[in-house]
Design a protein around this motif. Structure first.
Motif, PDB file in Angstrom:
ATOM      1  N   GLY A 114       0.842  -1.278  -0.029  1.00 51.92           N
ATOM      2  CA  GLY A 114       0.006   0.132  -0.077  1.00 51.92           C
ATOM      3  C   GLY A 114       0.917   1.002   0.022  1.00 51.92           C
ATOM      4  N   SER A 117       1.939   1.867  -3.538  1.00 54.54           N
ATOM      5  CA  SER A 117       0.924   2.159  -4.338  1.00 54.54           C
ATOM      6  C   SER A 117       0.703   3.791  -4.159  1.00 54.54           C
ATOM      7  N   ASN A 118       0.631   4.251  -3.020  1.00 55.36           N
ATOM      8  CA  ASN A 118       0.512   5.821  -2.597  1.00 55.36           C
ATOM      9  C   ASN A 118       1.688   6.671  -3.339  1.00 55.36           C
ATOM     10  N   GLY A 121       1.636   5.704  -7.025  1.00 50.46           N
ATOM     11  CA  GLY A 121       0.464   6.005  -7.805  1.00 50.46           C
ATOM     12  C   GLY A 121       0.321   7.849  -7.689  1.00 50.46           C
ATOM     13  N   TYR A 211      -8.289  11.347  -5.325  1.00 52.48           N
ATOM     14  CA  TYR A 211      -7.746  10.175  -5.005  1.00 52.48           C
ATOM     15  C   TYR A 211      -7.717  10.001  -3.623  1.00 52.48           C
ATOM     16  N   ASP A 213      -7.523   7.351  -0.309  1.00 56.85           N
ATOM     17  CA  ASP A 213      -6.849   6.197   0.107  1.00 56.85           C
ATOM     18  C   ASP A 213      -7.910   5.422   1.350  1.00 56.85           C
ATOM     19  N   GLU A 242      -7.564   3.746  -4.035  1.00 59.09           N
ATOM     20  CA  GLU A 242      -6.180   3.110  -3.362  1.00 59.09           C
ATOM     21  C   GLU A 242      -6.457   2.283  -2.395  1.00 59.09           C
ATOM     22  N   THR A 244      -5.150  -1.486   0.386  1.00 63.21           N
ATOM     23  CA  THR A 244      -4.188  -2.529   0.723  1.00 63.21           C
ATOM     24  C   THR A 244      -4.730  -3.905   0.697  1.00 63.21           C
ATOM     25  N   TYR A 255      -2.875  -1.307  -3.950  1.00 65.76           N
ATOM     26  CA  TYR A 255      -3.253  -1.302  -5.384  1.00 65.76           C
ATOM     27  C   TYR A 255      -3.881   0.102  -5.659  1.00 65.76           C
ATOM     28  N   ILE A 256      -4.192   0.478  -6.973  1.00 61.04           N
ATOM     29  CA  ILE A 256      -5.048   1.550  -7.136  1.00 61.04           C
ATOM     30  C   ILE A 256      -6.086   0.840  -8.208  1.00 61.04           C
TER      31      ILE A 256
END
Ligand code: PMP
Length: 409
Positions: A114, A117-118, A121, A211, A213, A242, A244, A255-256
């Motif tokens: 995660g 990805s942040n 991303g 976006y 989380d 996004e 985890t 992931y996103i």
């Protein structure tokens, strides 16, 4: 010059600031969650874990464990390469399709964690928009802050959940400039929730991209476990979601999910995605099994919510300073770094209860706390034992208990 002195000095300064961390060495026992073995300096001891982010115990769910074992026996351990060079394994592609479906998006993209990805991303998405302005909530997680920094574009931080402040910043940027609003759904240290609907309203009004989380919410909220945005009917309004695979889904990876265009562009430009080995097939298969289970079963999230509510009620009635939250997270305020560490040391040594102290810089100085995360497997007896142990430790350390709450009981 002794090079080792640099490193000893770096640690000594953390010790002086009371920020030095000691890890508890645990051996989780599949099928017995939240019981585990702690390898203490004096030898192995049985403990109850009260601070795991495996919120639903899915890391030990028989279907999830079976998927991992079966896939590892069939396909081996590692992915064998980066995504581009032989690492794109079949279970990973299936997992990405599962995630896209979970969030109602065109495509999904899996990263090593995660955190990655942040970081990758956010930075890549922002870099792909010329002269992008990032608007970031002041309580965003470190991985998002690093993503914002790495983007290298202009950023403005809006006060946590302050919609007037966000609107002022959006207005000032003007309609024609690309803008990316980054925020969370469940803020994990305070347990409060981002203003998703209001942020989407503002983003639509001022032509900004969103976006979110949902790391602490996926698996936990919504009829199919897609998070708070699903629960509140806002999923379709958010551009990038996004999450985890390492918390409620009990595995590893991040992931996103977004439009096919965003995912294709990130896949093609993100260094943190391109130049690293893909996730192993066994982890992907286990994560898919976990997501599929939680898409159709609400038993775990309902059990978790019930035990979290019970823990809040029992600890508050015992006079403990439970910080008010809107979610499954139960923070108990200590307000001092040394005492916070002392509470957790005593809980572990004298009561077999493991809760990691949360100190600065994770939370502001003066708000040091215990962050308790009940699961569906923390039964009523365990909650009562926790309350008794906490009260004993509170008294021993001379920490304040709320007498009114105790009297009212
Ligand atoms: N976002 C938030 C809000 C988090 O709290 C965390 C981890 N604690 C992450 C992202 C990183 O997720 P992962 O553990 O999968 O790297």
């Amino acid at each position: 010059m002794d090079y080792q002195d640099f490193f000893r000095g770096a640690v000594d300064s953390l010790k002086a600031e009371r920020r030095y961390r000691v890890f508890a060495e645990l051996e989780r026992r599949a099928g017995e969650f939240p019981h585990a073995t702690w390898h203490s300096p004096e030898g192995p001891r049985d403990v109850v874990i009260w601070c795991s982010n495996d919120y639903l115990g899915m890391g030990q769910h028989p279907d999830v464990v079976a998927a991992m074992i079966e896939t590892a026996s069939r396909m081996g351990t590692g992915a064998g390469g980066t995504r581009n060079i032989s690492g794109t394994n079949h279970p990973l592609v299936m997992l990405e399709a599962e995630l896209a479906d979970l969030h109602g998006k065109e495509a999904g993209l899996v990263f090593t964690s995660g955190y990655v990805s942040n970081q990758t991303g956010i930075s890549t998405i922002a870099k792909l928009m010329p002269d992008c302005l990032i608007l970031s909530d002041s309580l965003n997680h470190n991985s998002m802050i690093e993503g914002v920094k790495q983007a290298g574009c202009e950023k403005k931080v809006f006060r946590h959940n302050d919609m007037e402040h966000l609107e002022d910043l959006l207005k000032a940027a003007g309609k024609d400039r690309p803008k990316l609003v980054v925020f969370e759904s469940v803020y994990s240290m305070d347990g409060d929730v981002g203003k998703i609907r209001e942020i989407c309203d503002l983003a639509e009004k001022h032509w900004a991209m969103t976006y979110i989380d949902e790391v602490h919410a996926v698996g936990m909220y919504g009829p199919r476990g897609a998070g708070i945005a699903e629960r509140d009917g806002q999923m379709h309004r958010i551009d990038v979601i996004e999450g985890t695979l390492a918390k409620a889904f009990g595995c590893l990876g991040g992931y996103i999910t977004s439009t096919a265009a965003v995912v294709d562009a990130v896949r093609s430009h993100a260094a943190g995605f391109i130049f690293t080995t893909a996730l192993p097939p066994a982890i992907c298969a286990a994560a898919t099994a976990s997501i599929r289970h939680l898409k159709t079963s609400s038993t775990e999230r309902q059990g978790q919510q019930a035990q979290a509510a019970r823990a809040k009620a029992v600890l508050s009635a015992a006079g403990l300073p439970v910080m008010p939250t809107d979610t499954h997270i139960v923070p108990v305020l200590v307000g001092d770094a040394e005492k916070c560490k002392a509470t957790t040391d005593m809980l572990l040594a004298e009561h077999g209860i493991y809760i990691q102290p949360i100190n600065y810089p994770t939370v502001p100085v003066g708000t040091e706390r215990l962050r308790i995360t009940p699961s569906p497997f923390h039964n009523d007896a365990l909650i009562d034992e926790l309350a008794t142990a906490l009260v004993a430790v509170w008294k021993k350390l001379g920490l304040p208990l709320n007498r009114t709450a105790i009297a009212a009981e």
